[in-house]
Design an enzyme around this catalytic site. Structure first.
Site, PDB file in Angstrom:
ATOM      1  N   ASP A  60     -47.562   5.916 127.163  1.00 29.23           N
ATOM      2  CA  ASP A  60     -48.907   5.331 127.209  1.00 29.23           C
ATOM      3  C   ASP A  60     -49.545   5.764 128.520  1.00 29.23           C
ATOM      4  O   ASP A  60     -49.155   5.310 129.597  1.00 29.23           O
ATOM      5  CB  ASP A  60     -48.811   3.795 127.120  1.00 29.23           C
ATOM      6  CG  ASP A  60     -50.198   3.139 127.153  1.00 29.23           C
ATOM      7  OD1 ASP A  60     -51.204   3.834 127.426  1.00 29.23           O
ATOM      8  OD2 ASP A  60     -50.273   1.919 126.913  1.00 29.23           O
ATOM      9  N   ASN A  93     -53.440  15.857 127.550  1.00 32.71           N
ATOM     10  CA  ASN A  93     -54.350  15.874 126.399  1.00 32.71           C
ATOM     11  C   ASN A  93     -54.644  14.492 125.830  1.00 32.71           C
ATOM     12  O   ASN A  93     -55.722  14.256 125.301  1.00 32.71           O
ATOM     13  CB  ASN A  93     -53.731  16.761 125.305  1.00 32.71           C
ATOM     14  CG  ASN A  93     -54.391  16.560 123.969  1.00 32.71           C
ATOM     15  OD1 ASN A  93     -55.517  16.987 123.745  1.00 32.71           O
ATOM     16  ND2 ASN A  93     -53.686  15.873 123.054  1.00 32.71           N
ATOM     17  N   SER A 142     -60.789  18.092 129.089  1.00 35.61           N
ATOM     18  CA  SER A 142     -62.031  17.372 129.374  1.00 35.61           C
ATOM     19  C   SER A 142     -62.863  17.336 128.100  1.00 35.61           C
ATOM     20  O   SER A 142     -62.326  17.187 126.998  1.00 35.61           O
ATOM     21  CB  SER A 142     -62.770  18.043 130.535  1.00 35.61           C
ATOM     22  OG  SER A 142     -63.965  17.352 130.805  1.00 35.61           O
ATOM     23  N   SER A 143     -64.161  17.532 128.223  1.00 39.82           N
ATOM     24  CA  SER A 143     -65.044  17.377 127.073  1.00 39.82           C
ATOM     25  C   SER A 143     -66.381  18.049 127.362  1.00 39.82           C
ATOM     26  O   SER A 143     -66.827  18.089 128.523  1.00 39.82           O
ATOM     27  CB  SER A 143     -65.265  15.879 126.835  1.00 39.82           C
ATOM     28  OG  SER A 143     -66.395  15.674 126.011  1.00 39.82           O
ATOM     29  N   TYR A 156     -66.451   7.340 129.449  1.00 40.66           N
ATOM     30  CA  TYR A 156     -65.552   8.421 129.007  1.00 40.66           C
ATOM     31  C   TYR A 156     -65.898   9.731 129.712  1.00 40.66           C
ATOM     32  O   TYR A 156     -65.033  10.393 130.302  1.00 40.66           O
ATOM     33  CB  TYR A 156     -65.692   8.557 127.490  1.00 40.66           C
ATOM     34  CG  TYR A 156     -65.060   9.777 126.870  1.00 40.66           C
ATOM     35  CD1 TYR A 156     -63.704   9.785 126.537  1.00 40.66           C
ATOM     36  CD2 TYR A 156     -65.815  10.919 126.597  1.00 40.66           C
ATOM     37  CE1 TYR A 156     -63.128  10.902 125.950  1.00 40.66           C
ATOM     38  CE2 TYR A 156     -65.248  12.032 126.009  1.00 40.66           C
ATOM     39  CZ  TYR A 156     -63.904  12.024 125.681  1.00 40.66           C
ATOM     40  OH  TYR A 156     -63.337  13.128 125.106  1.00 40.66           O
ATOM     41  N   LYS A 160     -63.942  12.050 132.487  1.00 40.24           N
ATOM     42  CA  LYS A 160     -63.625  13.470 132.236  1.00 40.24           C
ATOM     43  C   LYS A 160     -64.185  14.351 133.365  1.00 40.24           C
ATOM     44  O   LYS A 160     -63.548  15.320 133.771  1.00 40.24           O
ATOM     45  CB  LYS A 160     -64.194  13.914 130.887  1.00 40.24           C
ATOM     46  CG  LYS A 160     -63.509  13.296 129.657  1.00 40.24           C
ATOM     47  CD  LYS A 160     -62.086  13.776 129.468  1.00 40.24           C
ATOM     48  CE  LYS A 160     -61.566  13.556 128.051  1.00 40.24           C
ATOM     49  NZ  LYS A 160     -60.127  13.882 127.928  1.00 40.24           N
ATOM     50  N   THR A 191     -61.386  15.375 114.258  1.00 39.10           N
ATOM     51  CA  THR A 191     -60.034  14.787 114.270  1.00 39.10           C
ATOM     52  C   THR A 191     -60.176  13.273 114.050  1.00 39.10           C
ATOM     53  O   THR A 191     -61.256  12.789 113.728  1.00 39.10           O
ATOM     54  CB  THR A 191     -59.345  15.018 115.641  1.00 39.10           C
ATOM     55  OG1 THR A 191     -60.095  14.291 116.643  1.00 39.10           O
ATOM     56  CG2 THR A 191     -59.273  16.495 116.007  1.00 39.10           C
TER      57      THR A 191
HETATM   58  P1  NDP Z   1     -56.771  12.126 118.233  1.00 41.33           P
HETATM   59  O1  NDP Z   1     -57.303  10.749 118.112  1.00 41.33           O
HETATM   60  O2  NDP Z   1     -56.712  12.992 117.018  1.00 41.33           O
HETATM   61  O3  NDP Z   1     -55.308  12.099 118.891  1.00 41.33           O
HETATM   62  C1  NDP Z   1     -55.117  11.360 120.062  1.00 41.33           C
HETATM   63  C2  NDP Z   1     -53.716  11.571 120.577  1.00 41.33           C
HETATM   64  O4  NDP Z   1     -53.579  10.884 121.828  1.00 41.33           O
HETATM   65  C3  NDP Z   1     -52.642  11.012 119.669  1.00 41.33           C
HETATM   66  O5  NDP Z   1     -51.483  11.794 119.816  1.00 41.33           O
HETATM   67  C4  NDP Z   1     -52.416   9.605 120.233  1.00 41.33           C
HETATM   68  O6  NDP Z   1     -51.102   9.094 119.975  1.00 41.33           O
HETATM   69  C5  NDP Z   1     -52.563   9.876 121.718  1.00 41.33           C
HETATM   70  N1  NDP Z   1     -52.993   8.704 122.478  1.00 41.33           N
HETATM   71  C6  NDP Z   1     -54.072   7.908 122.260  1.00 41.33           C
HETATM   72  N2  NDP Z   1     -54.127   6.941 123.191  1.00 41.33           N
HETATM   73  C7  NDP Z   1     -53.081   7.131 124.021  1.00 41.33           C
HETATM   74  C8  NDP Z   1     -52.594   6.465 125.155  1.00 41.33           C
HETATM   75  N3  NDP Z   1     -53.193   5.371 125.676  1.00 41.33           N
HETATM   76  N4  NDP Z   1     -51.472   6.930 125.752  1.00 41.33           N
HETATM   77  C9  NDP Z   1     -50.847   8.023 125.265  1.00 41.33           C
HETATM   78  N5  NDP Z   1     -51.232   8.695 124.186  1.00 41.33           N
HETATM   79  C10 NDP Z   1     -52.358   8.250 123.564  1.00 41.33           C
HETATM   80  O7  NDP Z   1     -57.688  12.815 119.385  1.00 41.33           O
HETATM   81  P2  NDP Z   1     -58.017  14.347 119.671  1.00 41.33           P
HETATM   82  O8  NDP Z   1     -56.853  15.183 119.363  1.00 41.33           O
HETATM   83  O9  NDP Z   1     -59.312  14.680 119.043  1.00 41.33           O
HETATM   84  O10 NDP Z   1     -58.273  14.287 121.254  1.00 41.33           O
HETATM   85  C11 NDP Z   1     -57.345  14.832 122.171  1.00 41.33           C
HETATM   86  C12 NDP Z   1     -58.041  15.016 123.514  1.00 41.33           C
HETATM   87  O11 NDP Z   1     -59.186  15.851 123.349  1.00 41.33           O
HETATM   88  C13 NDP Z   1     -58.533  13.724 124.171  1.00 41.33           C
HETATM   89  O12 NDP Z   1     -58.310  13.766 125.555  1.00 41.33           O
HETATM   90  C14 NDP Z   1     -60.041  13.741 123.896  1.00 41.33           C
HETATM   91  O13 NDP Z   1     -60.745  13.035 124.866  1.00 41.33           O
HETATM   92  C15 NDP Z   1     -60.310  15.232 123.956  1.00 41.33           C
HETATM   93  N6  NDP Z   1     -61.512  15.657 123.261  1.00 41.33           N
HETATM   94  C16 NDP Z   1     -61.649  15.445 121.907  1.00 41.33           C
HETATM   95  C17 NDP Z   1     -62.801  15.846 121.250  1.00 41.33           C
HETATM   96  C18 NDP Z   1     -63.023  15.598 119.795  1.00 41.33           C
HETATM   97  O14 NDP Z   1     -64.197  15.702 119.367  1.00 41.33           O
HETATM   98  N7  NDP Z   1     -61.994  15.335 119.007  1.00 41.33           N
HETATM   99  C19 NDP Z   1     -63.884  16.530 121.992  1.00 41.33           C
HETATM  100  C20 NDP Z   1     -63.611  16.740 123.385  1.00 41.33           C
HETATM  101  C21 NDP Z   1     -62.474  16.309 123.974  1.00 41.33           C
HETATM  102  P3  NDP Z   1     -50.768   8.302 118.565  1.00 41.33           P
HETATM  103  O15 NDP Z   1     -50.915   9.347 117.479  1.00 41.33           O
HETATM  104  O16 NDP Z   1     -49.384   7.832 118.737  1.00 41.33           O
HETATM  105  O17 NDP Z   1     -51.785   7.219 118.463  1.00 41.33           O
END
Ligand code: NDP
Length: 251
Positions: A60, A93, A142-143, A156, A160, A191
């Site tokens: 976490d 990530n 980042s984003s 958020y 970032k 996603t």
């Molecule tokens: P998803 O929601 O698809 O996946 C999130 C992942 O992070 C999962 O593996 C989840 O674990 C894990 N997670 C969530 N909260 C925590 C926490 N508190 N501690 C540890 N692990 C955690 O998100 P994305 O893949 O889309 O996003 C990944 C990254 O990309 C993030 O940092 C996001 O900010 C960034 N991003 C995403 C964009 C988008 O449009 N999707 C755009 C720009 C940046 P579990 O499966 O166990 O819940």
């Protein structure tokens, strides 16, 4: 000896694609998940099918007090399952989204998002520096929302932005060890992120697609290959940079 990558939040979404693309380049992978062990195990199976070692660790990123325990578990896994003391690649990530107008942000919302997206990334990186091999790579996610403003993303996106500044300092402080530190800033990707906003809202999806030079929103598969490249010898001279991967949104 294979390189070993730790990817936080690799049970699904972007992190999963990063795991698969890095595995295709010959990396062994440690996949962290927060709650979705089954999905994480599915990614482990896929990595193993590519001929690489993989395992999961629960993590976490918002629980900074738990980091010492996490590092102990990581050390044990590196020794037992990967036959090494150290990582070669760290990808910060893991993350969550939340759309909250500034007028409605509570201190609790603020602390949660800042802990996950800034404080947690900062201190996990700090704690893992002794466990990262020289000539390794750190990539922080980042984003696009640090360049353009998406209403409701003030906390958020500010967190970032902090990560982008942190990454430049990191690159400078670890450069003597041959370690590169870069930021990858994706645009909207379809996603589960933020309640699967993009997937569940055709109007938002169409608006973003219309404002993207390539005419669509991103898919997770648009991202992992960039990470694999940034961790390859060909990308060694890219350092301390913010690389945006949005298909050309709001140009
Ligand atoms: P998803 O929601 O698809 O996946 C999130 C992942 O992070 C999962 O593996 C989840 O674990 C894990 N997670 C969530 N909260 C925590 C926490 N508190 N501690 C540890 N692990 C955690 O998100 P994305 O893949 O889309 O996003 C990944 C990254 O990309 C993030 O940092 C996001 O900010 C960034 N991003 C995403 C964009 C988008 O449009 N999707 C755009 C720009 C940046 P579990 O499966 O166990 O819940």
């Amino acid at each position: 000896m294979n390189r070993v990558a730790l990817i936080t939040g690799a049970s699904r979404g972007l992190g999963k694609d990063m795991a698969l693309r890095l595995a295709q380049t010959g990396c062994d992978i440690i996949i962290t998940y927060q709650t979705k062990l089954e999905e994480a195990n599915g990614v482990v199976d896929q990595v193993k099918q590519l001929g690489q070692k993989a395992t999961t660790l629960q993590f976490d990123v918002g629980d900074i007090k738990g980091f010492d325990g996490f590092v102990d578990k990581l050390q044990a896994v590196l020794n037992k399952k990967f036959g090494t003391e150290k990582l070669d690649i760290l990808i910060n990530n893991a993350g969550v989204g939340a759309t909250i107008p500034i007028a409605q942000v509570t201190e609790e919302d603020f602390d949660r998002l800042v802990n996950i997206h800034f404080k947690g990334v900062y201190f996990l990186t700090q704690k893992l520096l002794p466990y990262l091999n020289d000539d390794g790579h750190i990539i922080n996610i980042s984003s696009g929302t640090t360049r353009f403003a998406n209403p409701g993303y003030s906390v958020y996106a500010s967190a970032k932005s902090a990560i982008e500044t942190f990454t430049r300092y990191l690159a400078k402080e670890v450069g003597a060890r041959g370690i590169t530190a870069n930021v990858l800033a994706p645009g909207a990707i379809e996603t589960d992120f933020n309640g699967a906003t993009i997937r569940n809202n055709p109007q938002i999806k169409a608006m973003i697609a219309a404002n993207t030079a390539l005419g669509r929103v991103g898919q997770a598969e648009d991202i992992g290959g960039i990470i694999a490249f940034l961790c390859s010898p060909d990308a060694k001279w890219i350092n301390g940079q913010r690389i945006e991967a949005t298909g050309g949104v709001f140009l």
